[in-house]
Design a protein around this motif. Structure first.
Motif, PDB file in Angstrom:
ATOM      1  N   LYS A   1      -8.980  -4.870 -10.610  1.00 43.46           N
ATOM      2  CA  LYS A   1     -10.019  -4.971 -11.627  1.00 43.46           C
ATOM      3  C   LYS A   1      -9.505  -4.969 -13.076  1.00 43.46           C
ATOM      4  CE  LYS A   1     -14.762  -4.480 -11.798  1.00 43.46           C
ATOM      5  NZ  LYS A   1     -15.956  -3.772 -11.919  1.00 43.46           N
ATOM      6  N   PRO A   2      -8.662  -3.987 -13.463  1.00 42.11           N
ATOM      7  CA  PRO A   2      -8.263  -3.981 -14.868  1.00 42.11           C
ATOM      8  C   PRO A   2      -7.451  -5.224 -15.258  1.00 42.11           C
ATOM      9  CG  PRO A   2      -7.353  -2.085 -13.697  1.00 42.11           C
ATOM     10  CD  PRO A   2      -8.117  -2.876 -12.703  1.00 42.11           C
ATOM     11  N   LEU A   3      -6.835  -5.863 -14.287  1.00 43.53           N
ATOM     12  CA  LEU A   3      -5.971  -6.992 -14.608  1.00 43.53           C
ATOM     13  C   LEU A   3      -6.737  -8.308 -14.702  1.00 43.53           C
ATOM     14  CD1 LEU A   3      -2.786  -6.340 -12.497  1.00 43.53           C
ATOM     15  CD2 LEU A   3      -2.791  -6.950 -14.893  1.00 43.53           C
ATOM     16  N   GLN A   4      -8.023  -8.283 -14.349  1.00 40.82           N
ATOM     17  CA  GLN A   4      -8.737  -9.548 -14.251  1.00 40.82           C
ATOM     18  C   GLN A   4      -8.795 -10.333 -15.559  1.00 40.82           C
ATOM     19  OE1 GLN A   4     -12.448  -8.585 -12.434  1.00 40.82           O
ATOM     20  NE2 GLN A   4     -11.570  -8.639 -10.389  1.00 40.82           N
TER      21      GLN A   4
ATOM     22  N   SER B   1      -5.901 -10.628 -18.858  1.00 42.64           N
ATOM     23  CA  SER B   1      -4.703  -9.862 -18.574  1.00 42.64           C
ATOM     24  C   SER B   1      -3.790 -10.569 -17.573  1.00 42.64           C
ATOM     25  CB  SER B   1      -5.123  -8.493 -18.068  1.00 42.64           C
ATOM     26  OG  SER B   1      -4.002  -7.768 -17.702  1.00 42.64           O
TER      27      SER B   1
ATOM     28  N   LEU C   1       2.025  -7.994 -23.239  1.00 41.76           N
ATOM     29  CA  LEU C   1       0.656  -8.021 -23.760  1.00 41.76           C
ATOM     30  C   LEU C   1      -0.356  -7.971 -22.614  1.00 41.76           C
ATOM     31  CD1 LEU C   1      -1.112  -8.226 -26.285  1.00 41.76           C
ATOM     32  CD2 LEU C   1      -1.094 -10.692 -26.016  1.00 41.76           C
ATOM     33  N   GLY C   2      -0.089  -8.726 -21.551  1.00 42.40           N
ATOM     34  CA  GLY C   2      -1.002  -8.733 -20.412  1.00 42.40           C
ATOM     35  C   GLY C   2      -1.152  -7.353 -19.799  1.00 42.40           C
ATOM     36  N   LEU C   3      -0.012  -6.646 -19.645  1.00 40.85           N
ATOM     37  CA  LEU C   3      -0.079  -5.326 -19.025  1.00 40.85           C
ATOM     38  C   LEU C   3      -0.745  -4.311 -19.951  1.00 40.85           C
ATOM     39  CD1 LEU C   3       3.363  -5.160 -17.194  1.00 40.85           C
ATOM     40  CD2 LEU C   3       1.117  -5.692 -16.260  1.00 40.85           C
TER      41      LEU C   3
ATOM     42  N   LEU D   1      -3.077  -4.997 -22.068  1.00 44.32           N
ATOM     43  CA  LEU D   1      -4.501  -5.315 -21.995  1.00 44.32           C
ATOM     44  C   LEU D   1      -5.105  -4.681 -20.744  1.00 44.32           C
ATOM     45  CD1 LEU D   1      -6.529  -7.027 -23.564  1.00 44.32           C
ATOM     46  CD2 LEU D   1      -6.010  -8.908 -22.029  1.00 44.32           C
ATOM     47  N   ALA D   2      -4.380  -4.782 -19.626  1.00 45.55           N
ATOM     48  CA  ALA D   2      -4.850  -4.170 -18.384  1.00 45.55           C
ATOM     49  C   ALA D   2      -4.991  -2.668 -18.569  1.00 45.55           C
ATOM     50  CB  ALA D   2      -3.879  -4.484 -17.256  1.00 45.55           C
ATOM     51  N   GLY D   3      -4.022  -2.060 -19.265  1.00 47.56           N
ATOM     52  CA  GLY D   3      -4.073  -0.634 -19.525  1.00 47.56           C
ATOM     53  C   GLY D   3      -5.316  -0.264 -20.322  1.00 47.56           C
TER      54      GLY D   3
ATOM     55  N   ASN E   1      -8.100  -1.975 -20.496  1.00 50.66           N
ATOM     56  CA  ASN E   1      -9.266  -2.152 -19.643  1.00 50.66           C
ATOM     57  C   ASN E   1      -9.478  -0.926 -18.769  1.00 50.66           C
ATOM     58  OD1 ASN E   1      -9.803  -4.669 -20.600  1.00 50.66           O
ATOM     59  ND2 ASN E   1      -8.754  -5.751 -18.964  1.00 50.66           N
ATOM     60  N   LEU E   2      -8.368  -0.413 -18.256  1.00 48.76           N
ATOM     61  CA  LEU E   2      -8.420   0.724 -17.348  1.00 48.76           C
ATOM     62  C   LEU E   2      -9.032   1.943 -18.056  1.00 48.76           C
ATOM     63  CD1 LEU E   2      -7.454   1.031 -14.444  1.00 48.76           C
ATOM     64  CD2 LEU E   2      -5.371   2.083 -15.314  1.00 48.76           C
TER      65      LEU E   2
ATOM     66  N   LYS F   1     -12.922   1.078 -19.315  1.00 47.32           N
ATOM     67  CA  LYS F   1     -13.978   0.873 -18.317  1.00 47.32           C
ATOM     68  C   LYS F   1     -14.702   2.162 -17.962  1.00 47.32           C
ATOM     69  CE  LYS F   1     -14.171  -3.468 -17.529  1.00 47.32           C
ATOM     70  NZ  LYS F   1     -12.992  -4.256 -17.165  1.00 47.32           N
TER      71      LYS F   1
END
Lengths: 190, 202, 194
Positions: free
Chosen positions: A164-167, A170, B189-191, B193-195, B197-198, B201
């Motif tokens: 989910k967080p990677l969607q 990302s 940057l992608g990772l 961003l995932a962080g 989001n985590l 959320k």
């Protein structure tokens, strides 16, 4: 031969998206679907070649001739913005079929730093007219190539199960990193 | 008034922090974040342009005809970018050398034009400056954070200003060169961003 | 029609104000920029190349015309009475762009005294070592200006930095450019110094 090397260099080794980091907003924004990616790629090729040539002429015959190099940023962005407007009007009137395909991408190109960046790179590398033409075209082809490859990969990712967080953005960035890695292997080719 | 001012300022720091929440202006983010000093310098230059272009666009919002508004915004932004360009050359030349082509490219940074169009053209000058400052500082912090991760893993140091290193890994640390090269920028940057989001959320 | 006129007026006024403002800023910053380039880019390299110069090479600099515009020549009086010069060239095709390179040459025997990287945008930890760690550039010292100073892989006498072949290559190109200019400009330089 010299031009061929330059073209290979601009398409693969110094790929404008993956090695020079120019034009990344449309790279992520228009790569969700193959269709939009192809449209954007075509529009960039079209505008970048025109912009590269025109900015070179402006730089050589107006800015350098009158010692106005400090106005480069202002004049280039105005040239690009008005060029895009003009191309849009021209296509709408005379080639509606092409306009239908490229139209919605044209306004986005004004703020596409790949166009402005490539024009500035040509000037800073002190290319002559022919080299500017070749490198502008090749940079744009490199942009299109990377964008279309990336769109192909992204369409597949849509079918995969992504945590989910990677969607969305990302995972797209991480994928772009892997593609950039493959492009790095072209280094040293020329 | 004071409350909305604070709101416009702080939204740039978390709720709409570029480039994480607003995925705009990625090119300089990826290109200059090989060292923290470069990230900070780029962020400060962008903030300067953002604040002044927002201020001017907001002041002129009733004069500028809507049909040519984008052209007008571009002229305003390009003027401030050139001022930053010349100013940086005169004052902090080494930094200018490192940022190179990305200083004139602030002109096409979607964040700057985006704020002019979406915010400054609809709000008063005070709010517009607060918005510019907030987004600008948020952008600077993001650049610095990304640069810190990349520089620490890629070169084993954190350099905040022209050769001033505040942190250095031990001699046994093997730099992870991938991070300071092109692909590492995308992955980091992608990772991050995932962080975000985590955390966000929740 | 009124709309049209207001569009034109606003755009014209805006661009002329912008042009005026920028020309003011440009004339104010012109000199500080030149001084900044000299102090930050060239002066440190000159000081390292001629640590014991008996004159001030930076103050005594003079321009010489080449086919690509003027270059700055920095003359130095060495402790042993010989005269030397230094000038900067650009090596095309580094990893992150051109690499600026300052070469100091003894005018009496055409030998390189020392060399330094001035400007670069190479990767930290790789090509950037050429500037921070002078081991690579010290290879050029005491080589003659007529030697083949290419990399060993291309028949020259210079070892490339490991992990930074592209940067090493760009630097040898800068040196070759310096050799070419030196050959071409030496008579003119001697005339100016005398």
């Amino acid at each position: 031969m010299e031009y061929f090397e330059l073209a290979i260099g601009c398409i693969f080794i110094n790929n404008i998206l993956l090695a020079q980091f120019l034009g990344n907003c449309p790279f992520l924004g228009t790569s969700k679907k193959m269709e939009t990616a192809v449209g954007m790629a075509m529009a960039v090729i079209f505008v970048l070649v025109l912009a590269g040539v025109i900015t070179w002429v402006v730089d050589a015959y107006l800015l350098k001739a009158f010692d106005l190099e400090y106005l480069r940023t202002v004049s280039f962005i105005l040239v690009i913005a008005s060029l895009v407007q003009f191309v849009e009007m021209f296509l709408k009137k005379s080639i509606p079929a092409l306009y239908a395909g490229l139209g919605i991408f044209l306004p986005l190109i004004t703020t596409n730093c790949a166009v402005m960046g490539a024009c500035l790179l040509n000037i800073s590398k002190e290319y002559g007219f022919m080299k500017t033409l070749v490198s502008s075209f090749s940079y744009a082809v490199g942009f299109g190539l990377a964008l279309i490859l990336f769109a192909g990969v992204r369409e597949r990712i849509n079918l995969a199960k992504v945590p989910k967080p990677l969607q969305d953005t990302s995972i797209a960035l991480v994928t772009a990193g892997v593609i950039a890695l493959t492009f790095m292997s072209f280094k040293g080719m020329v | 008034m004071a409350q909305s001012l604070a709101k416009e300022f702080t939204k740039g720091l978390w709720a709409e922090i570029p480039p994480f929440r607003l995925v705009l202006g990625l090119c300089p983010v990826l290109a200059v974040t090989t060292k923290v000093e470069n990230g900070l310098g780029m962020g400060i230059a962008t903030t300067f342009v953002l604040v002044f272009s927002n201020l001017l666009v907001s002041l002129l919002r009733n004069i500028i005809p809507s049909k040519v508004r984008i052209a007008c915004y571009i002229v305003i932004i390009a003027t401030f970018v050139t001022i930053v360009e010349l100013g940086m050359q005169a004052l902090v030349y080494p930094l200018f050398l490192k940022l190179g082509i990305f200083i004139p490219l602030i002109v096409v940074n979607c964040i700057v034009l985006g704020r002019a169009e979406a915010f400054a053209s609809k709000n008063g000058p005070v709010l517009a400056v607060a918005d510019g400052l907030g987004i600008g500082i948020g952008f600077t912090l993001s650049l610095a954070a990304l640069a810190a991760v990349r520089e620490l893993l890629g070169a084993g140091t954190i350099t905040i200003w022209n050769g001033v290193t505040i942190f250095e890994m031990g001699v046994n640390f093997q730099p992870f060169a991938f991070m300071v090269q092109a692909p590492g920028a995308f992955v980091a940057l992608g990772l991050m961003l995932a962080g975000m989001n985590l955390i966000g959320k929740k | 029609m009124r709309e049209m006129i207001s569009m034109i007026v606003v755009l014209t006024v805006l661009t002329s104000v912008s042009g005026f403002l920028l020309s003011t800023v440009q004339s104010v910053t012109k000199e500080p920029i030149e001084i900044a380039i000299l102090n930050i880019v060239q002066a440190p390299a000159i000081k390292e190349i001629f640590p014991e110069a008996e004159n001030d090479p930076i103050a005594e600099r003079f321009p010489i015309e080449t086919e690509n515009g003027p270059i700055k020549i920095f003359p130095a009086k060495l402790a042993d009475g010989n005269t030397a010069i230094a000038f900067e060239t650009k090596g095309k095709g580094g990893y992150g762009g051109d690499v600026g390179f300052m070469v100091g040459i003894n005018l009496e025997n055409d030998q390189i005294i020392a060399t330094r990287v001035t400007t670069h945008s190479e990767t930290p930890g790789f090509g950037a070592r050429a500037k921070d760690d002078p081991e690579f550039v010290s290879q050029f010292a005491e080589k003659s200006m007529s030697d083949n100073l290419g990399l060993k892989s291309s028949g020259g006498s210079i070892d490339a930095m490991s992990g930074a072949t592209v940067t090493s290559m760009a630097i040898t190109l800068a040196v070759k450019e310096a050799q070419r200019l030196y050959k071409q400009l030496k008579p003119e330089i001697l005339k100016q110094i005398k």
